[in-house]
Design an enzyme around this catalytic site. Structure first.
Site, PDB file in Angstrom:
ATOM      1  N   HIS A  62       0.832  -1.217   0.000  1.00 11.02           N
ATOM      2  CA  HIS A  62       0.000   0.000   0.000  1.00 11.02           C
ATOM      3  C   HIS A  62       0.859   1.257   0.000  1.00 11.02           C
ATOM      4  CE1 HIS A  62      -3.123  -2.632   2.307  1.00 11.02           C
ATOM      5  NE2 HIS A  62      -3.065  -2.937   1.034  1.00 11.02           N
ATOM      6  N   LYS A  72       6.458   6.414   6.835  1.00  5.32           N
ATOM      7  CA  LYS A  72       5.949   5.512   7.883  1.00  5.32           C
ATOM      8  C   LYS A  72       7.086   5.058   8.786  1.00  5.32           C
ATOM      9  CE  LYS A  72       2.367   3.926   4.746  1.00  5.32           C
ATOM     10  NZ  LYS A  72       1.921   2.857   3.820  1.00  5.32           N
ATOM     11  N   TYR A 132       2.202   2.073  14.012  1.00  2.74           N
ATOM     12  CA  TYR A 132       3.061   2.879  13.149  1.00  2.74           C
ATOM     13  C   TYR A 132       2.561   4.304  12.998  1.00  2.74           C
ATOM     14  CZ  TYR A 132      -0.186   1.011   9.559  1.00  2.74           C
ATOM     15  OH  TYR A 132      -1.291   0.610   8.846  1.00  2.74           O
ATOM     16  N   ASP A 170      -6.626  -6.354  -1.376  1.00  2.37           N
ATOM     17  CA  ASP A 170      -5.265  -6.777  -1.695  1.00  2.37           C
ATOM     18  C   ASP A 170      -5.262  -7.912  -2.718  1.00  2.37           C
ATOM     19  OD1 ASP A 170      -3.822  -6.102   1.590  1.00  2.37           O
ATOM     20  OD2 ASP A 170      -4.374  -4.806  -0.083  1.00  2.37           O
TER      21      ASP A 170
HETATM   22  C1  LIG Z   1      -4.939   2.744   6.546  1.00  2.00           C
HETATM   23  C2  LIG Z   1      -6.202   3.258   7.176  1.00  2.00           C
HETATM   24  C3  LIG Z   1      -7.393   2.551   7.101  1.00  2.00           C
HETATM   25  N1  LIG Z   1      -8.529   3.038   7.680  1.00  2.00           N
HETATM   26  C4  LIG Z   1      -9.750   2.236   7.604  1.00  2.00           C
HETATM   27  C5  LIG Z   1     -10.174   1.891   6.187  1.00  2.00           C
HETATM   28  C6  LIG Z   1     -10.794   0.530   6.313  1.00  2.00           C
HETATM   29  O1  LIG Z   1     -12.177   0.664   6.625  1.00  2.00           O
HETATM   30  C7  LIG Z   1     -10.095  -0.099   7.519  1.00  2.00           C
HETATM   31  C8  LIG Z   1      -9.032  -1.111   7.134  1.00  2.00           C
HETATM   32  O2  LIG Z   1      -8.184  -0.505   6.181  1.00  2.00           O
HETATM   33  P1  LIG Z   1      -7.181  -1.370   5.322  1.00  2.00           P
HETATM   34  O3  LIG Z   1      -7.830  -2.672   4.941  1.00  2.00           O
HETATM   35  O4  LIG Z   1      -6.634  -0.488   4.229  1.00  2.00           O
HETATM   36  O5  LIG Z   1      -6.047  -1.668   6.398  1.00  2.00           O
HETATM   37  P2  LIG Z   1      -4.631  -2.349   6.060  1.00  2.00           P
HETATM   38  O6  LIG Z   1      -4.764  -3.415   5.029  1.00  2.00           O
HETATM   39  O7  LIG Z   1      -4.005  -2.669   7.357  1.00  2.00           O
HETATM   40  O8  LIG Z   1      -3.840  -1.132   5.381  1.00  2.00           O
HETATM   41  C9  LIG Z   1      -2.615  -0.643   5.887  1.00  2.00           C
HETATM   42  O9  LIG Z   1      -1.656  -1.632   5.581  1.00  2.00           O
HETATM   43  C10 LIG Z   1      -0.414  -1.246   5.078  1.00  2.00           C
HETATM   44  C11 LIG Z   1       0.620  -2.160   5.671  1.00  2.00           C
HETATM   45  C12 LIG Z   1      -0.030   0.164   5.217  1.00  2.00           C
HETATM   46  O10 LIG Z   1       1.148   0.517   5.176  1.00  2.00           O
HETATM   47  C13 LIG Z   1      -1.067   1.195   5.316  1.00  2.00           C
HETATM   48  O11 LIG Z   1      -0.901   1.963   6.483  1.00  2.00           O
HETATM   49  C14 LIG Z   1      -2.437   0.702   5.256  1.00  2.00           C
HETATM   50  O12 LIG Z   1      -2.783   0.661   3.898  1.00  2.00           O
HETATM   51  O13 LIG Z   1      -9.478   0.981   8.234  1.00  2.00           O
HETATM   52  C15 LIG Z   1      -8.550   4.249   8.355  1.00  2.00           C
HETATM   53  O14 LIG Z   1      -9.596   4.690   8.865  1.00  2.00           O
HETATM   54  N2  LIG Z   1      -7.387   4.971   8.430  1.00  2.00           N
HETATM   55  C16 LIG Z   1      -6.211   4.520   7.870  1.00  2.00           C
HETATM   56  O15 LIG Z   1      -5.173   5.220   7.989  1.00  2.00           O
END
Ligand SMILES: Cc1cn([C@H]2C[C@H](O)[C@@H](COP(=O)(O)OP(=O)(O)O[C@H]3O[C@H](C)C(=O)[C@H](O)[C@H]3O)O2)c(=O)[nH]c1=O
Length: 183
Positions: A62, A72, A132, A170
């Site tokens: 991401h 980050k 993070y 993903d």
């Molecule tokens: C990233 C983020 C997500 N969200 C909400 C959006 C979705 O409803 C939920 C899960 O999000 P997501 O599936 O994108 O979470 P990850 O797959 O852990 O994403 C992260 O994983 C990789 C490792 C990264 O480096 C990024 O910080 C980020 O993309 O949290 C938020 O409200 N705020 C945020 O900053």
């Protein structure tokens, strides 16, 4: 605080000092003055905390596009991850190259990933907690993904992990060749 550059020099391993005694330990896990001393001028505006139930949860790759690109600073407070950064700056001589680092609670290490790099990790333990800091607020409009298993990048994710657990986002991520990257 110990700092070293990884194979992609802009990506750093940082290990804060840990003061242990019979009660337990104390550690300054982030100190802006120390970060400035190693030449980084950063303003972190948001802390994130992700919990993954099982070993084999893979989150990534991401990044956010400018003007919401994020630096980050990643650490693990429970368990361990293999953390990966991919250079997605088209003008970079290391465009498309990746670097990995095991970040673990028992190593007390952190990884710094600057803007211009896609980020992902796979959990190496059950009940892994990743904390993070990011230097720009979350912006869904600028949030982008790249396939974790894009053969053009060739990340050597650990084969010992077994079945991977990914979000639908993903699973459907595009390859690097189809992604909007940094100039
Ligand atoms: C990233 C983020 C997500 N969200 C909400 C959006 C979705 O409803 C939920 C899960 O999000 P997501 O599936 O994108 O979470 P990850 O797959 O852990 O994403 C992260 O994983 C990789 C490792 C990264 O480096 C990024 O910080 C980020 O993309 O949290 C938020 O409200 N705020 C945020 O900053």
């Amino acid at each position: 605080m110990y700092v070293r550059s990884l194979a992609l020099a802009e990506v750093l391993e940082i290990v804060p000092q840990k003061f242990e005694d019979e009660r337990g330990f104390f550690s300054e896990t982030y100190n802006e003055r120390e970060i400035n001393r190693i030449g980084l001028t950063l303003t972190f505006v948001q802390d994130n905390h992700s919990y993954s139930v099982h070993k084999g949860v893979l989150r990534g790759l991401h990044y956010q596009l400018p003007p919401k690109a994020q630096d980050k600073l990643v650490r693990v407070v429970k368990g361990a991850i293999l953390d990966v950064a991919v250079d997605i700056r088209r003008s970079s001589v290391t465009f498309g190259q990746w670097v990995a680092l095991e970040v673990a609670a028992d190593r007390w290490n952190q990884i710094f990933i600057p803007k211009g790099f896609a980020h992902g990790f796979v959990t190496l333990t059950d009940h892994t907690e990743v904390i993070y800091k990011v230097s720009e607020y979350y912006s869904p409009e600028h949030d982008r993904s790249i396939r974790f298993d894009d053969p053009a990048i060739g990340i050597a994710w650990p084969s010992s992990i077994g079945e991977l657990i990914l979000s639908e986002k993903d699973r459907q991520a595009p390859p690097l060749s189809m992604a909007t990257v940094f100039e």
